[in-house]
Design a protein around this motif. Structure first.
Motif, mmCIF file in Angstrom:
data_model
loop_
_atom_site.group_PDB
_atom_site.id
_atom_site.type_symbol
_atom_site.label_atom_id
_atom_site.label_comp_id
_atom_site.label_asym_id
_atom_site.label_seq_id
_atom_site.Cartn_x
_atom_site.Cartn_y
_atom_site.Cartn_z
ATOM 1 N N VAL A 27 0.735 -1.166 0.092
ATOM 2 C CA VAL A 27 0.041 -0.047 -0.142
ATOM 3 C C VAL A 27 0.894 1.185 0.057
ATOM 4 N N VAL A 28 1.907 1.197 0.701
ATOM 5 C CA VAL A 28 2.808 2.410 0.592
ATOM 6 C C VAL A 28 3.738 2.568 -0.458
ATOM 7 N N VAL A 29 4.087 1.483 -1.033
ATOM 8 C CA VAL A 29 5.039 1.519 -2.209
ATOM 9 C C VAL A 29 4.124 1.660 -3.499
ATOM 10 N N LEU A 30 2.992 1.199 -3.819
ATOM 11 C CA LEU A 30 2.246 1.012 -5.042
ATOM 12 C C LEU A 30 2.039 2.451 -5.493
ATOM 13 N N PRO A 31 1.460 3.625 -4.576
ATOM 14 C CA PRO A 31 1.144 4.788 -5.139
ATOM 15 C C PRO A 31 2.346 5.450 -5.859
ATOM 16 N N PHE A 32 3.442 5.100 -5.107
ATOM 17 C CA PHE A 32 4.753 5.793 -5.856
ATOM 18 C C PHE A 32 5.203 5.472 -7.084
ATOM 19 N N VAL A 33 4.913 4.251 -7.507
ATOM 20 C CA VAL A 33 5.068 3.398 -8.525
ATOM 21 C C VAL A 33 4.069 4.054 -9.882
ATOM 22 N N TRP A 34 2.666 3.959 -9.374
ATOM 23 C CA TRP A 34 1.702 4.273 -10.169
ATOM 24 C C TRP A 34 1.784 5.793 -10.345
ATOM 25 N N ALA A 35 2.285 6.637 -9.500
ATOM 26 C CA ALA A 35 2.268 8.208 -9.705
ATOM 27 C C ALA A 35 3.582 8.611 -10.572
ATOM 28 N N ALA A 36 4.309 7.674 -10.647
ATOM 29 C CA ALA A 36 5.429 8.209 -11.367
ATOM 30 C C ALA A 36 5.181 8.434 -12.954
ATOM 31 N N PRO A 37 5.130 9.727 -13.317
ATOM 32 C CA PRO A 37 4.662 10.296 -14.623
ATOM 33 C C PRO A 37 5.725 9.457 -15.699
ATOM 34 N N ALA A 38 5.263 9.262 -16.993
ATOM 35 C CA ALA A 38 6.008 8.717 -18.053
ATOM 36 C C ALA A 38 6.679 9.897 -18.616
ATOM 37 N N GLU A 39 7.796 9.567 -19.229
ATOM 38 C CA GLU A 39 8.769 10.574 -19.670
ATOM 39 C C GLU A 39 8.166 11.234 -20.805
ATOM 40 N N VAL A 40 8.483 12.474 -20.995
ATOM 41 C CA VAL A 40 8.188 13.176 -22.187
ATOM 42 C C VAL A 40 9.433 13.658 -23.032
ATOM 43 N N PRO A 74 12.268 14.004 -18.702
ATOM 44 C CA PRO A 74 13.453 15.128 -17.877
ATOM 45 C C PRO A 74 12.918 16.326 -18.141
ATOM 46 N N ALA A 75 13.350 17.227 -16.748
ATOM 47 C CA ALA A 75 12.938 18.208 -16.771
ATOM 48 C C ALA A 75 13.359 19.459 -18.144
ATOM 49 N N SER A 76 12.534 20.098 -18.381
ATOM 50 C CA SER A 76 12.828 20.965 -19.725
ATOM 51 C C SER A 76 11.803 22.240 -19.744
ATOM 52 N N TYR A 78 10.843 23.373 -22.193
ATOM 53 C CA TYR A 78 10.103 22.985 -23.441
ATOM 54 C C TYR A 78 8.866 22.004 -23.279
ATOM 55 N N THR A 79 8.850 21.606 -21.706
ATOM 56 C CA THR A 79 7.666 20.819 -21.880
ATOM 57 C C THR A 79 6.924 21.010 -20.274
ATOM 58 N N ALA A 80 5.538 20.713 -20.056
ATOM 59 C CA ALA A 80 5.020 20.943 -18.891
ATOM 60 C C ALA A 80 4.038 20.009 -18.764
ATOM 61 N N ALA A 81 3.358 19.676 -17.705
ATOM 62 C CA ALA A 81 2.094 18.898 -17.508
ATOM 63 C C ALA A 81 1.513 19.140 -16.374
ATOM 64 N N TRP A 82 0.027 19.036 -16.352
ATOM 65 C CA TRP A 82 -0.934 19.204 -15.358
ATOM 66 C C TRP A 82 -1.603 17.863 -14.944
ATOM 67 N N GLY A 83 -1.683 17.454 -13.829
ATOM 68 C CA GLY A 83 -2.576 16.448 -13.358
ATOM 69 C C GLY A 83 -1.514 15.288 -13.308
ATOM 70 N N SER A 84 -2.177 13.982 -12.928
ATOM 71 C CA SER A 84 -1.080 12.845 -12.895
ATOM 72 C C SER A 84 -1.852 11.575 -13.814
ATOM 73 N N SER A 85 -2.823 11.354 -13.752
ATOM 74 C CA SER A 85 -3.379 10.447 -14.588
ATOM 75 C C SER A 85 -5.031 10.559 -14.707
ATOM 76 N N PRO A 86 -5.339 11.002 -15.875
ATOM 77 C CA PRO A 86 -4.507 11.499 -17.013
ATOM 78 C C PRO A 86 -3.904 12.748 -16.871
ATOM 79 N N ARG A 87 -2.858 12.907 -17.508
ATOM 80 C CA ARG A 87 -2.369 14.543 -17.603
ATOM 81 C C ARG A 87 -2.451 15.148 -19.003
ATOM 82 N N THR A 88 -2.479 16.463 -18.859
ATOM 83 C CA THR A 88 -2.590 17.334 -19.953
ATOM 84 C C THR A 88 -1.030 17.808 -20.241
ATOM 85 N N VAL A 89 -0.394 17.622 -21.285
ATOM 86 C CA VAL A 89 0.969 17.668 -21.404
ATOM 87 C C VAL A 89 0.951 18.996 -22.788
ATOM 88 N N LEU A 90 2.092 19.816 -22.391
ATOM 89 C CA LEU A 90 2.307 20.832 -23.323
ATOM 90 C C LEU A 90 3.840 20.689 -23.723
#
Length: 168
Positions: A27-40, A74-76, A78-90
């Motif tokens: 229960v403690v580890v799973l949210p961190f795995v799910w919350a890890a946003p995919a790379e853009v 990676p931080a840039s 030239y990219t930004a995102a809002w929300g976690s799942s699903p998320r809006t990506v710029l």
């Protein structure tokens, strides 16, 4: 020796606590795995567009319709995102997408004086790209993230107008 036979050799209080401890760890580890946003993958903009994009990055909102900004890795600038799942990506500074050649005004909403080209995504969401600006800004809106598919565009339009000039 099997796991079951090993557990039976342990004192009863330890055996009773083993399953709850394993479940609690999950229960403690799973949210961190799910919350890890995919790379853009950040775009590589032209020199002039890079300056506009870096300025836009600083002007972007902290929240979009209740979704907090959570930038992808990676931080840039030239990219930004809002929300976690699903998320809006710029992504700013992308190459001009080919679908703008088809009929850019056929499906091109205008929101707060910013014109957008539009296409669907494989998952049923939408991809919007600014038109007639010195840098192309792409917003990917996932299916079901907002009541209306163009709803988040208003959150970006003022920042884009202020930082990315009209023109080609």
């Amino acid at each position: 020796m099997t796991l079951t036979s090993r557990l039976t050799t342990l004192p009863a209080p330890v055996r009773w606590l083993t399953l709850p401890a394993v479940l609690l760890t999950g229960v403690v580890v799973l949210p961190f795995v799910w919350a890890a946003p995919a790379e853009v993958t950040p775009p590589v903009p032209r020199a002039g567009a890079a300056e506009y994009c870096a300025t836009l990055d600083r002007a972007l909102p902290d929240t979009v319709l209740g979704h907090r900004r959570e930038d992808p890795s990676p931080a840039s600038p030239y990219t930004a995102a809002w929300g976690s799942s699903p998320r809006t990506v710029l992504r700013c500074g992308i190459e001009r997408p080919g679908y703008l050649d088809d009929d850019p005004l056929k499906q091109s909403p205008e929101v707060n004086d910013v014109q957008w080209g539009m296409s669907g995504t494989p998952d049923g969401g939408y991809r919007f790209v600014t038109t007639l600006r010195k840098a192309y800004v792409e917003i990917e809106v996932p299916k079901g993230a907002y009541p209306g598919y163009t709803d988040p565009l208003g959150s970006f339009a003022d920042a884009i107008k202020a930082t990315v000039p009209d023109g080609l």
